[in-house]
Write a protein that holds these residues in place. Structure first.
Motif, PDB file in Angstrom:
ATOM      1  N   THR A  28      -2.210  -4.453  -6.731  1.00 49.74           N
ATOM      2  CA  THR A  28      -3.567  -4.742  -6.258  1.00 49.74           C
ATOM      3  C   THR A  28      -3.755  -6.246  -6.059  1.00 49.74           C
ATOM      4  O   THR A  28      -4.337  -6.693  -5.068  1.00 49.74           O
ATOM      5  N   ILE A  59       0.838  -1.200   0.000  1.00 50.44           N
ATOM      6  CA  ILE A  59       0.000   0.000   0.000  1.00 50.44           C
ATOM      7  C   ILE A  59       0.871   1.247   0.000  1.00 50.44           C
ATOM      8  O   ILE A  59       0.551   2.240  -0.658  1.00 50.44           O
ATOM      9  N   LEU A  67     -10.868  -7.500   8.969  1.00 53.53           N
ATOM     10  CA  LEU A  67     -11.137  -6.106   9.342  1.00 53.53           C
ATOM     11  C   LEU A  67      -9.899  -5.444   9.940  1.00 53.53           C
ATOM     12  O   LEU A  67      -9.655  -4.252   9.715  1.00 53.53           O
ATOM     13  N   VAL A 113      -7.792  -4.562   6.981  1.00 50.83           N
ATOM     14  CA  VAL A 113      -8.375  -3.418   6.273  1.00 50.83           C
ATOM     15  C   VAL A 113      -8.135  -2.130   7.058  1.00 50.83           C
ATOM     16  O   VAL A 113      -7.817  -1.084   6.474  1.00 50.83           O
ATOM     17  N   ALA A 114      -8.248  -2.201   8.383  1.00 52.46           N
ATOM     18  CA  ALA A 114      -7.979  -1.019   9.214  1.00 52.46           C
ATOM     19  C   ALA A 114      -6.517  -0.604   9.083  1.00 52.46           C
ATOM     20  O   ALA A 114      -6.203   0.591   8.998  1.00 52.46           O
ATOM     21  N   THR A 115      -5.629  -1.587   9.044  1.00 47.03           N
ATOM     22  CA  THR A 115      -4.206  -1.292   8.851  1.00 47.03           C
ATOM     23  C   THR A 115      -3.988  -0.598   7.512  1.00 47.03           C
ATOM     24  O   THR A 115      -3.277   0.411   7.426  1.00 47.03           O
ATOM     25  N   ALA A 116      -4.610  -1.147   6.462  1.00 51.37           N
ATOM     26  CA  ALA A 116      -4.506  -0.543   5.134  1.00 51.37           C
ATOM     27  C   ALA A 116      -5.046   0.883   5.141  1.00 51.37           C
ATOM     28  O   ALA A 116      -4.443   1.795   4.556  1.00 51.37           O
ATOM     29  N   GLY A 117      -6.159   1.080   5.817  1.00 45.91           N
ATOM     30  CA  GLY A 117      -6.748   2.415   5.905  1.00 45.91           C
ATOM     31  C   GLY A 117      -5.828   3.414   6.588  1.00 45.91           C
ATOM     32  O   GLY A 117      -5.690   4.555   6.134  1.00 45.91           O
ATOM     33  N   LEU A 118      -5.178   2.975   7.657  1.00 48.82           N
ATOM     34  CA  LEU A 118      -4.233   3.858   8.359  1.00 48.82           C
ATOM     35  C   LEU A 118      -3.065   4.235   7.462  1.00 48.82           C
ATOM     36  O   LEU A 118      -2.608   5.384   7.462  1.00 48.82           O
ATOM     37  N   GLY A 170      -2.069  10.545   2.572  1.00 47.23           N
ATOM     38  CA  GLY A 170      -2.858  11.731   2.943  1.00 47.23           C
ATOM     39  C   GLY A 170      -2.251  13.021   2.490  1.00 47.23           C
ATOM     40  O   GLY A 170      -2.944  14.009   2.247  1.00 47.23           O
ATOM     41  N   PHE A 211      -3.071   4.307   4.124  1.00 42.20           N
ATOM     42  CA  PHE A 211      -3.591   5.240   3.130  1.00 42.20           C
ATOM     43  C   PHE A 211      -3.726   6.640   3.731  1.00 42.20           C
ATOM     44  O   PHE A 211      -3.380   7.649   3.108  1.00 42.20           O
ATOM     45  N   TRP A 212      -4.197   6.704   4.957  1.00 43.22           N
ATOM     46  CA  TRP A 212      -4.434   7.984   5.630  1.00 43.22           C
ATOM     47  C   TRP A 212      -3.128   8.740   5.878  1.00 43.22           C
ATOM     48  O   TRP A 212      -2.992   9.927   5.556  1.00 43.22           O
TER      49      TRP A 212
END
Length: 195
Positions: free
Chosen positions: A143, A38, A177, A180-185, A192, A187-188
């Motif tokens: 991906t 990511i 989940l 996914v939360a790790t991936a979201g962090l 960001g 990305f953020w």
């Protein structure tokens, strides 16, 4: 006298420890690869060979860290347990099955602990190798690799659910989940700055 590895694991009740080490370090390997992938996705384009090299370097480092940390800690634990048993029996057990287990079980544990993240990483990197070799993929290579990482995390959760005797689907979704939360962090925080 030689003792079979399964016997040595059984007399030391180490099967559960090996399973925990495999799952925990496998999870670490999968999340580390996901994080790297990511990070590359949200960064300026990088050659696939560079991505593979960085990810392989991280996988090898995780493997060596797993081997060394598990060997040192398990060796100390096995020596302590052998000394306690020798004290209780008032005998030298270094040539017994327990003595052999104290020497060999830390090695088995270290190998499992080190192999888990490397195995997970190699599976995750497979699409990158295919793409680097010029083979077409249905999705972009990063991906595809990230998708495999998420799938492996889900499967580790399914396995944990099976061990615990709880819903395998719920357990798999819970670990997914977390990924996914790790991936979201990532990305953020990493991506960001571009937004």
């Amino acid at each position: 006298m030689w003792f079979h590895p399964v016997f040595l694991l059984r007399i030391t009740h180490s099967q559960d420890i090996l399973r925990r080490y495999f799952v925990v370090n496998g999870f670490d390997g999968a999340l580390t690869m996901l994080g790297l992938l990511i990070g590359f996705m949200v960064s300026p384009p990088t050659q696939l060979s560079v991505v593979i090299g960085v990810c392989l370097g991280a996988a090898i480092a995780l493997g060596m860290s797993g081997i060394s940390s598990a060997y040192v800690s398990e060796s100390a634990e096995r020596k302590r347990a052998l000394k306690q048993l020798e004290g209780a029996m008032i005998a030298d057990l270094s040539d017994s099955a327990h003595g052999r287990a104290a020497r060999w079980v830390p090695l088995f544990t270290a190998l499992v602990n080190g192999a888990a993240p490397v195995l997970m990483s190699l599976l995750i990197l497979f699409p990158l190798w295919l793409a680097d070799a010029g083979l077409p993929l249905p999705l972009p290579p990063l991906t595809s690799a990230a998708g495999i990482a998420l799938l492996l995390v889900f499967l580790l959760g399914v396995y944990l659910g099976h061990i615990a005797g709880v819903s395998w689907l719920r357990s798999g979704i819970q670990t997914l989940l977390l990924a996914v939360a790790t991936a979201g962090l990532i990305f953020w925080f990493v991506g960001g700055g571009d937004g």
